[in-house]
Design an enzyme around this catalytic site. Sequence first.
Site, PDB file in Angstrom:
ATOM      1  N   HIS A  14       1.020  -1.084   0.302  1.00 23.45           N
ATOM      2  CA  HIS A  14      -0.172  -0.217   0.040  1.00 23.45           C
ATOM      3  C   HIS A  14       1.125   0.896   0.130  1.00 23.45           C
ATOM      4  O   HIS A  14       1.326   0.858   1.222  1.00 23.45           O
ATOM      5  CB  HIS A  14      -0.902  -0.280   1.399  1.00 23.45           C
ATOM      6  CG  HIS A  14      -1.709   0.791   1.280  1.00 23.45           C
ATOM      7  ND1 HIS A  14      -2.979   0.875   1.797  1.00 23.45           N
ATOM      8  CD2 HIS A  14      -1.475   2.049   0.995  1.00 23.45           C
ATOM      9  CE1 HIS A  14      -3.274   2.377   1.508  1.00 23.45           C
ATOM     10  NE2 HIS A  14      -2.655   3.451   1.342  1.00 23.45           N
ATOM     11  N   HIS A  16       1.496   5.841  -1.507  1.00 25.08           N
ATOM     12  CA  HIS A  16       1.171   6.745  -2.302  1.00 25.08           C
ATOM     13  C   HIS A  16       2.207   7.201  -3.268  1.00 25.08           C
ATOM     14  O   HIS A  16       2.980   7.387  -2.713  1.00 25.08           O
ATOM     15  CB  HIS A  16      -0.083   7.848  -1.946  1.00 25.08           C
ATOM     16  CG  HIS A  16      -1.186   7.334  -0.831  1.00 25.08           C
ATOM     17  ND1 HIS A  16      -1.792   7.237  -1.505  1.00 25.08           N
ATOM     18  CD2 HIS A  16      -1.275   6.346  -0.186  1.00 25.08           C
ATOM     19  CE1 HIS A  16      -2.951   6.522  -0.077  1.00 25.08           C
ATOM     20  NE2 HIS A  16      -2.719   5.905   0.067  1.00 25.08           N
ATOM     21  N   ARG A  18       1.548   9.929  -5.359  1.00 30.24           N
ATOM     22  CA  ARG A  18       1.193  10.837  -6.163  1.00 30.24           C
ATOM     23  C   ARG A  18       1.042  11.384  -7.601  1.00 30.24           C
ATOM     24  O   ARG A  18       1.409  10.705  -8.269  1.00 30.24           O
ATOM     25  CB  ARG A  18       1.359  12.031  -5.018  1.00 30.24           C
ATOM     26  CG  ARG A  18       1.948  12.388  -3.207  1.00 30.24           C
ATOM     27  CD  ARG A  18       0.265  11.636  -3.341  1.00 30.24           C
ATOM     28  NE  ARG A  18       0.432  12.067  -1.487  1.00 30.24           N
ATOM     29  CZ  ARG A  18      -0.822  11.745  -0.635  1.00 30.24           C
ATOM     30  NH1 ARG A  18      -2.253  10.862  -1.026  1.00 30.24           N
ATOM     31  NH2 ARG A  18      -0.721  11.479   0.521  1.00 30.24           N
ATOM     32  N   ASN A  42      -5.861   7.202  -6.007  1.00 24.88           N
ATOM     33  CA  ASN A  42      -6.499   8.483  -4.986  1.00 24.88           C
ATOM     34  C   ASN A  42      -6.184   9.594  -5.077  1.00 24.88           C
ATOM     35  O   ASN A  42      -5.607  10.567  -4.630  1.00 24.88           O
ATOM     36  CB  ASN A  42      -5.925   8.781  -3.447  1.00 24.88           C
ATOM     37  CG  ASN A  42      -5.818   8.287  -2.646  1.00 24.88           C
ATOM     38  OD1 ASN A  42      -4.785   8.241  -3.156  1.00 24.88           O
ATOM     39  ND2 ASN A  42      -5.847   9.212  -1.348  1.00 24.88           N
ATOM     40  N   LYS A  99      -9.522  -0.388  -5.168  1.00 25.31           N
ATOM     41  CA  LYS A  99      -9.848   0.199  -4.431  1.00 25.31           C
ATOM     42  C   LYS A  99     -10.623   0.973  -3.905  1.00 25.31           C
ATOM     43  O   LYS A  99     -11.754   1.618  -3.781  1.00 25.31           O
ATOM     44  CB  LYS A  99      -8.161   1.306  -4.078  1.00 25.31           C
ATOM     45  CG  LYS A  99      -8.480   2.373  -2.851  1.00 25.31           C
ATOM     46  CD  LYS A  99      -7.999   1.240  -0.950  1.00 25.31           C
ATOM     47  CE  LYS A  99      -8.174   2.171   0.170  1.00 25.31           C
ATOM     48  NZ  LYS A  99      -6.944   2.585   0.827  1.00 25.31           N
ATOM     49  N   HIS A 174      -4.591  -0.640   6.456  1.00 26.22           N
ATOM     50  CA  HIS A 174      -3.919   0.006   7.586  1.00 26.22           C
ATOM     51  C   HIS A 174      -4.464  -0.388   8.714  1.00 26.22           C
ATOM     52  O   HIS A 174      -5.567   0.856   9.267  1.00 26.22           O
ATOM     53  CB  HIS A 174      -3.970   1.741   7.490  1.00 26.22           C
ATOM     54  CG  HIS A 174      -4.452   1.562   6.339  1.00 26.22           C
ATOM     55  ND1 HIS A 174      -6.383   1.930   6.701  1.00 26.22           N
ATOM     56  CD2 HIS A 174      -4.518   3.172   5.273  1.00 26.22           C
ATOM     57  CE1 HIS A 174      -6.640   2.518   5.421  1.00 26.22           C
ATOM     58  NE2 HIS A 174      -5.753   2.951   4.146  1.00 26.22           N
ATOM     59  N   LEU A 219      -4.985   8.785   9.151  1.00 26.77           N
ATOM     60  CA  LEU A 219      -5.929   7.701   8.521  1.00 26.77           C
ATOM     61  C   LEU A 219      -6.165   6.945   8.399  1.00 26.77           C
ATOM     62  O   LEU A 219      -5.388   6.529   7.249  1.00 26.77           O
ATOM     63  CB  LEU A 219      -7.072   9.251   7.851  1.00 26.77           C
ATOM     64  CG  LEU A 219      -7.905   9.834   8.307  1.00 26.77           C
ATOM     65  CD1 LEU A 219      -8.610  10.783   7.274  1.00 26.77           C
ATOM     66  CD2 LEU A 219      -8.108  10.175   9.255  1.00 26.77           C
ATOM     67  N   ASP A 247       1.410   2.337   3.753  1.00 29.49           N
ATOM     68  CA  ASP A 247       0.692   3.469   3.662  1.00 29.49           C
ATOM     69  C   ASP A 247       1.475   4.865   3.220  1.00 29.49           C
ATOM     70  O   ASP A 247       0.836   5.889   4.509  1.00 29.49           O
ATOM     71  CB  ASP A 247      -0.305   3.652   4.607  1.00 29.49           C
ATOM     72  CG  ASP A 247      -1.797   4.554   4.133  1.00 29.49           C
ATOM     73  OD1 ASP A 247      -1.750   5.239   3.139  1.00 29.49           O
ATOM     74  OD2 ASP A 247      -2.518   4.791   5.147  1.00 29.49           O
ATOM     75  N   HIS A 251       1.944  14.948   2.145  1.00 28.26           N
ATOM     76  CA  HIS A 251       1.863  15.789   1.860  1.00 28.26           C
ATOM     77  C   HIS A 251       3.467  16.762   2.529  1.00 28.26           C
ATOM     78  O   HIS A 251       3.858  16.055   3.199  1.00 28.26           O
ATOM     79  CB  HIS A 251       1.164  15.789   2.902  1.00 28.26           C
ATOM     80  CG  HIS A 251      -0.438  15.486   2.387  1.00 28.26           C
ATOM     81  ND1 HIS A 251      -1.557  15.263   1.951  1.00 28.26           N
ATOM     82  CD2 HIS A 251      -0.514  13.822   3.033  1.00 28.26           C
ATOM     83  CE1 HIS A 251      -2.441  14.519   1.895  1.00 28.26           C
ATOM     84  NE2 HIS A 251      -1.754  13.709   2.734  1.00 28.26           N
ATOM     85  N   ALA A 263      -3.884  14.425   6.803  1.00 27.48           N
ATOM     86  CA  ALA A 263      -3.537  13.066   7.199  1.00 27.48           C
ATOM     87  C   ALA A 263      -2.805  12.497   5.812  1.00 27.48           C
ATOM     88  O   ALA A 263      -2.597  12.432   4.194  1.00 27.48           O
ATOM     89  CB  ALA A 263      -5.217  12.583   6.895  1.00 27.48           C
TER      90      ALA A 263
HETATM   91  C1  NCD Z   1      -3.560   8.561   2.866  1.00 25.54           C
HETATM   92  C2  NCD Z   1      -3.117   9.849   1.452  1.00 25.54           C
HETATM   93  O1  NCD Z   1      -3.178  10.960   2.052  1.00 25.54           O
HETATM   94  O2  NCD Z   1      -3.664   9.524   0.314  1.00 25.54           O
HETATM   95  N1  NCD Z   1      -3.618   9.048   3.950  1.00 25.54           N
HETATM   96  C3  NCD Z   1      -3.309   8.986   5.010  1.00 25.54           C
HETATM   97  O3  NCD Z   1      -3.749   9.301   6.278  1.00 25.54           O
HETATM   98  N2  NCD Z   1      -3.244   7.483   5.659  1.00 25.54           N
HETATM   99  C4  NCD Z   1      -5.107   8.283   2.391  1.00 25.54           C
HETATM  100  C5  NCD Z   1      -5.465   6.669   2.755  1.00 25.54           C
HETATM  101  O4  NCD Z   1      -5.146   5.439   2.849  1.00 25.54           O
HETATM  102  O5  NCD Z   1      -6.038   7.039   4.018  1.00 25.54           O
HETATM  103 ZN    ZN Z   2      -3.106   5.131   2.493  1.00 22.34          ZN
END
Ligand code: NCD
Ligand code: ZN
Length: 350
Positions: A14, A16, A18, A42, A99, A174, A219, A247, A251, A263
């Site tokens: 898992h 991200h 971006r 996402n 997802k 998660h 989150l 995860d 940011h 988050a």
């Molecule tokens: C993730 C994100 O910023 O894309 N944020 C997080 O707090 N985990 C999204 C997610 O997996 O919930």
């Molecule tokens: Zn995530």
Amino acid sequence: MTMMLEIVKPDDWHVHFREGKLIKLLVRETSKLYNRTIVMPNLSTPITSITQIKKYKKEILNHSLNKKFEPLMTFYLTESLDVDELIKASKNNLVFAVKLYPSGATTNSAKGVKNFKNIYPILKKMSEENIPLLVHGEVNDKKIDIFDRERIFIENILFSIIKEFPDLKITLEHITTKFAVDFVERSKSNIKASITPHHLILNRTDMLEHKIKPHYYCLPILKKEDDRKALVEAATCGSQNFFLGTDSAPHNIDDKESECGCAGIFNTINSIQMITQIFDNENKLDNLENFLSKNGPIHYSLPENKEKIILNKSPRPLKFKNYLENDDHKIRIFSPPFPIYWDIKSEIIP
Ligand code: NCD
Ligand code: ZN
């Protein structure tokens, strides 16, 4: 005392990556450590088509530093997702999983699901075609306390999905609560869970006591110490039901240290090292390989990586940099509140 370990090379189930200039920065770091990774969809425009998947995957692969690196792509489940497009993508090995974000539950989830019954026809097809469903397991409901949202999702949404589609392969992603651990332990073998490094390390008091720590905000939100302990037990006990999904969700620092902070925790850079340290601290190094490298492939019916890594315990704590930066971005790298002694020494390529 164990000072050296050889394990099958891990995967991150898992992550991200971006958009824009960030992709390069993030893919380089993940591909240094992992062979495969499930890539979250996402983005600001959710990934729902083959054209988007192909473009995004190509961009990711452009920045990989690892010849074996394989990004496993996902579709973002909307109530109007085109099932034919999904099946075509799956049959052509373009999409690995789908997802599910409850609408509004987390970053870029506005296009997620509001009425879960509306996705049942899609889930039916996924079950028939053996396409895994990855679940962000939190309800988004103002009436439900944020600390109860995982449990309520399992009770009110997931139970019904499982009842209707008992053979659907599901990853509860998660997980953060003892309730979720117990739920997965009692479930059939097609239902497993991923666990992040930060949920193994932190509880909500760490984030909120004395002074608020925006870089611990993620989150699903951090829970109580009893929950954290249940996660550590689940991850380290050798059970096949749990595996790593970092995860890693960066940011920009301005968006974290803000009146309305985002988050997400960025933890890729030291993820394997801190997980190894957690297993060492628990005296469970024997089970490390299961969590990092074996349980994920079993769940996803994939072969284990052929490569191995050698981990080495150094006499002094390691030092990691605090930020990952380029011209436009500055991202805080998660730093656990304990010393890390374990480092990756080398890789064995067969
Ligand atoms: C993730 C994100 O910023 O894309 N944020 C997080 O707090 N985990 C999204 C997610 O997996 O919930
Ligand atoms: Zn995530």
